[in-house]
Write a protein that holds these residues in place. Structure first.
Motif, short mmCIF file in Angstrom:
data_model
loop_
_atom_site.label_atom_id
_atom_site.label_comp_id
_atom_site.label_asym_id
_atom_site.label_seq_id
_atom_site.Cartn_x
_atom_site.Cartn_y
_atom_site.Cartn_z
N UNK A 3 0.83 -1.20 0.00
CA UNK A 3 0.00 0.00 0.00
C UNK A 3 0.87 1.25 0.00
N UNK A 4 0.34 2.30 -0.62
CA UNK A 4 1.01 3.60 -0.63
C UNK A 4 0.95 4.19 0.77
N UNK A 5 2.07 4.74 1.21
CA UNK A 5 2.12 5.44 2.49
C UNK A 5 2.73 6.80 2.25
N UNK A 6 1.97 7.84 2.51
CA UNK A 6 2.41 9.21 2.29
C UNK A 6 2.84 9.80 3.63
N UNK A 7 4.08 10.24 3.71
CA UNK A 7 4.57 10.92 4.91
C UNK A 7 4.25 12.41 4.79
N UNK A 8 3.69 12.96 5.84
CA UNK A 8 3.32 14.37 5.84
C UNK A 8 4.45 15.22 6.42
N UNK A 9 4.58 16.45 5.92
CA UNK A 9 5.60 17.35 6.49
C UNK A 9 5.20 17.80 7.89
N UNK A 10 6.16 18.30 8.63
CA UNK A 10 5.89 18.81 9.97
C UNK A 10 4.99 20.04 9.93
N UNK A 11 5.07 20.78 8.84
CA UNK A 11 4.31 22.03 8.71
C UNK A 11 3.84 22.17 7.27
N UNK A 12 2.61 22.63 7.09
CA UNK A 12 2.09 22.93 5.77
C UNK A 12 2.18 24.42 5.51
N UNK A 13 2.58 24.79 4.30
CA UNK A 13 2.78 26.19 3.94
C UNK A 13 1.49 26.89 3.56
N UNK A 14 0.43 26.13 3.27
CA UNK A 14 -0.78 26.71 2.68
C UNK A 14 -1.99 25.90 3.09
N UNK A 15 -3.12 26.59 3.20
CA UNK A 15 -4.39 25.95 3.53
C UNK A 15 -5.52 26.66 2.80
N UNK A 98 4.27 18.22 -4.38
CA UNK A 98 3.37 19.01 -3.56
C UNK A 98 2.62 18.02 -2.68
N UNK A 99 2.98 17.98 -1.42
CA UNK A 99 2.35 17.06 -0.46
C UNK A 99 1.12 17.75 0.09
N UNK A 100 0.01 17.00 0.21
CA UNK A 100 -1.24 17.60 0.67
C UNK A 100 -1.98 16.68 1.62
N UNK A 101 -2.87 17.29 2.37
CA UNK A 101 -3.79 16.56 3.26
C UNK A 101 -5.14 17.22 3.15
N UNK A 102 -6.20 16.41 3.13
CA UNK A 102 -7.57 16.90 3.12
C UNK A 102 -8.28 16.41 4.38
N UNK A 103 -8.86 17.36 5.15
CA UNK A 103 -9.59 17.01 6.36
C UNK A 103 -10.97 17.68 6.32
N UNK A 104 -11.92 17.07 7.01
CA UNK A 104 -13.24 17.67 7.15
C UNK A 104 -13.13 18.83 8.13
N UNK A 107 -15.19 18.28 11.70
CA UNK A 107 -14.76 17.25 12.65
C UNK A 107 -13.25 17.11 12.77
N UNK A 108 -12.51 17.61 11.78
CA UNK A 108 -11.06 17.41 11.77
C UNK A 108 -10.66 16.04 11.25
N UNK A 109 -11.64 15.22 10.85
CA UNK A 109 -11.38 13.88 10.34
C UNK A 109 -10.55 13.94 9.05
N UNK A 110 -9.47 13.18 9.00
CA UNK A 110 -8.66 13.13 7.79
C UNK A 110 -9.39 12.31 6.73
N UNK A 111 -9.55 12.89 5.56
CA UNK A 111 -10.22 12.23 4.44
C UNK A 111 -9.21 11.56 3.52
N UNK A 112 -8.14 12.28 3.20
CA UNK A 112 -7.12 11.72 2.31
C UNK A 112 -5.84 12.52 2.45
N UNK A 113 -4.76 11.91 1.99
CA UNK A 113 -3.48 12.60 1.87
C UNK A 113 -2.84 12.13 0.58
N UNK A 114 -1.92 12.94 0.09
CA UNK A 114 -1.28 12.53 -1.15
C UNK A 114 -0.15 13.45 -1.52
N UNK A 115 0.36 13.18 -2.70
CA UNK A 115 1.38 14.06 -3.25
C UNK A 115 1.24 14.08 -4.76
#
Length: 143
Positions: A3-15, A98-104, A107-115
Protein backbone atom coordinates in the motif's frame (compact mmCIF):
# COMPACT_ATOMS: atom_id res chain seq x y z
CA UNK A 1 0.69 -5.39 -3.38
CA UNK A 2 2.21 -2.94 -0.94
CA UNK A 3 0.00 0.00 0.00
CA UNK A 4 1.01 3.60 -0.63
CA UNK A 5 2.12 5.44 2.49
CA UNK A 6 2.41 9.21 2.29
CA UNK A 7 4.57 10.92 4.91
CA UNK A 8 3.32 14.37 5.84
CA UNK A 9 5.60 17.35 6.49
CA UNK A 10 5.89 18.81 9.97
CA UNK A 11 4.31 22.03 8.71
CA UNK A 12 2.09 22.93 5.77
CA UNK A 13 2.78 26.19 3.94
CA UNK A 14 -0.78 26.71 2.68
CA UNK A 15 -4.39 25.95 3.53
CA UNK A 16 -7.68 26.46 1.69
CA UNK A 17 -11.30 25.35 2.12
CA UNK A 18 -13.29 23.66 -0.65
CA UNK A 19 -16.96 22.62 -0.25
CA UNK A 20 -18.17 19.28 -1.56
CA UNK A 21 -21.05 19.93 -3.96
CA UNK A 22 -23.50 17.30 -5.23
CA UNK A 23 -21.73 16.85 -8.57
CA UNK A 24 -18.73 15.36 -6.73
CA UNK A 25 -20.75 12.55 -5.14
CA UNK A 26 -20.83 9.05 -6.64
CA UNK A 27 -23.36 6.19 -6.49
CA UNK A 28 -21.94 5.18 -3.09
CA UNK A 29 -23.19 8.55 -1.78
CA UNK A 30 -19.69 9.76 -0.94
CA UNK A 31 -16.96 11.83 -2.62
CA UNK A 32 -15.90 10.20 -5.87
CA UNK A 33 -12.20 9.29 -6.08
CA UNK A 34 -11.77 11.08 -9.43
CA UNK A 35 -13.51 14.15 -7.99
CA UNK A 36 -10.99 14.23 -5.15
CA UNK A 37 -8.20 14.75 -7.68
CA UNK A 38 -10.19 17.62 -9.16
CA UNK A 39 -10.39 19.21 -5.70
CA UNK A 40 -6.63 18.71 -5.24
CA UNK A 41 -6.14 20.54 -8.56
CA UNK A 42 -8.28 23.42 -7.31
CA UNK A 43 -6.21 23.58 -4.11
CA UNK A 44 -3.00 23.56 -6.17
CA UNK A 45 -4.22 26.49 -8.31
CA UNK A 46 -5.03 28.40 -5.11
CA UNK A 47 -1.61 27.54 -3.65
CA UNK A 48 0.19 29.02 -6.65
CA UNK A 49 -2.12 32.06 -6.62
CA UNK A 50 -1.27 32.65 -2.93
CA UNK A 51 2.38 32.94 -4.00
CA UNK A 52 1.55 35.40 -6.79
CA UNK A 53 1.83 32.80 -9.56
CA UNK A 54 -0.35 30.90 -12.00
CA UNK A 55 0.34 27.36 -13.15
CA UNK A 56 1.42 28.83 -16.50
CA UNK A 57 3.69 31.50 -15.01
CA UNK A 58 5.99 30.72 -12.12
CA UNK A 59 8.74 33.24 -12.70
CA UNK A 60 8.43 32.76 -16.46
CA UNK A 61 7.85 29.00 -16.66
CA UNK A 62 4.80 26.83 -16.12
CA UNK A 63 4.22 23.51 -14.44
CA UNK A 64 3.02 20.10 -15.56
CA UNK A 65 1.81 17.30 -13.31
CA UNK A 66 4.17 14.33 -13.60
CA UNK A 67 2.46 11.93 -11.21
CA UNK A 68 0.02 11.70 -8.34
CA UNK A 69 -0.43 9.39 -5.36
CA UNK A 70 -3.40 9.27 -3.00
CA UNK A 71 -3.92 7.53 0.32
CA UNK A 72 -7.61 7.50 1.30
CA UNK A 73 -8.39 7.68 5.01
CA UNK A 74 -12.19 8.09 5.27
CA UNK A 75 -15.31 8.93 3.30
CA UNK A 76 -16.39 12.50 2.62
CA UNK A 77 -19.96 13.57 1.94
CA UNK A 78 -22.07 16.22 0.24
CA UNK A 79 -22.16 19.46 2.21
CA UNK A 80 -18.90 18.91 4.03
CA UNK A 81 -16.12 21.45 3.64
CA UNK A 82 -12.69 20.01 3.08
CA UNK A 83 -9.60 21.83 4.30
CA UNK A 84 -6.69 21.19 1.94
CA UNK A 85 -3.21 21.82 3.30
CA UNK A 86 -0.26 21.82 0.91
CA UNK A 87 3.53 22.12 1.03
CA UNK A 88 6.31 21.58 -1.49
CA UNK A 89 8.80 18.83 -0.65
CA UNK A 90 11.53 16.69 -2.18
CA UNK A 91 12.92 19.22 -4.64
CA UNK A 92 15.05 18.11 -7.58
CA UNK A 93 16.56 20.03 -10.51
CA UNK A 94 13.29 20.27 -12.44
CA UNK A 95 10.51 19.98 -9.89
CA UNK A 96 9.21 18.85 -6.55
CA UNK A 97 6.34 17.07 -4.85
CA UNK A 98 3.37 19.01 -3.56
CA UNK A 99 2.35 17.06 -0.46
CA UNK A 100 -1.24 17.60 0.67
CA UNK A 101 -3.79 16.56 3.26
CA UNK A 102 -7.57 16.90 3.12
CA UNK A 103 -9.59 17.01 6.36
CA UNK A 104 -13.24 17.67 7.15
CA UNK A 105 -13.48 21.20 8.56
CA UNK A 106 -16.19 20.42 11.12
CA UNK A 107 -14.76 17.25 12.65
CA UNK A 108 -11.06 17.41 11.77
CA UNK A 109 -11.38 13.88 10.34
CA UNK A 110 -8.66 13.13 7.79
CA UNK A 111 -10.22 12.23 4.44
CA UNK A 112 -7.12 11.72 2.31
CA UNK A 113 -3.48 12.60 1.87
CA UNK A 114 -1.28 12.53 -1.15
CA UNK A 115 1.38 14.06 -3.25
CA UNK A 116 1.47 15.47 -6.73
CA UNK A 117 4.79 15.48 -8.55
CA UNK A 118 5.25 18.63 -10.60
CA UNK A 119 7.86 19.55 -13.19
CA UNK A 120 8.56 23.12 -14.18
CA UNK A 121 8.12 23.48 -17.91
CA UNK A 122 9.09 26.02 -20.55
CA UNK A 123 6.02 26.00 -22.78
CA UNK A 124 7.76 27.99 -25.55
CA UNK A 125 10.66 25.56 -25.82
CA UNK A 126 8.46 22.54 -24.93
CA UNK A 127 10.93 21.16 -22.40
CA UNK A 128 11.53 20.85 -18.67
CA UNK A 129 12.98 23.90 -16.95
CA UNK A 130 14.93 24.24 -13.69
CA UNK A 131 12.96 25.05 -10.56
CA UNK A 132 12.73 28.87 -10.39
CA UNK A 133 14.86 30.33 -7.59
CA UNK A 134 11.98 32.66 -6.65
CA UNK A 135 9.67 29.68 -6.06
CA UNK A 136 12.26 28.03 -3.82
CA UNK A 137 12.75 31.29 -1.89
CA UNK A 138 9.01 31.72 -1.34
CA UNK A 139 8.42 28.12 -0.25
CA UNK A 140 11.57 27.25 1.70
CA UNK A 141 10.78 26.08 5.23
CA UNK A 142 11.24 28.81 7.82
CA UNK A 143 14.05 28.11 10.30
Amino acid sequence: MARIKIELPARFAFSTEVPIHIGLINYGHHLDNAALLSLVSEARVRFFKSLGYTELDVDGVGIVVADAAVQYKSEAFHGEILVFEMAPDDFNKYGCDLVWRATDKASGREVARGKTGIIFFDYQQRKAAPVPAGFVAKTAPQA
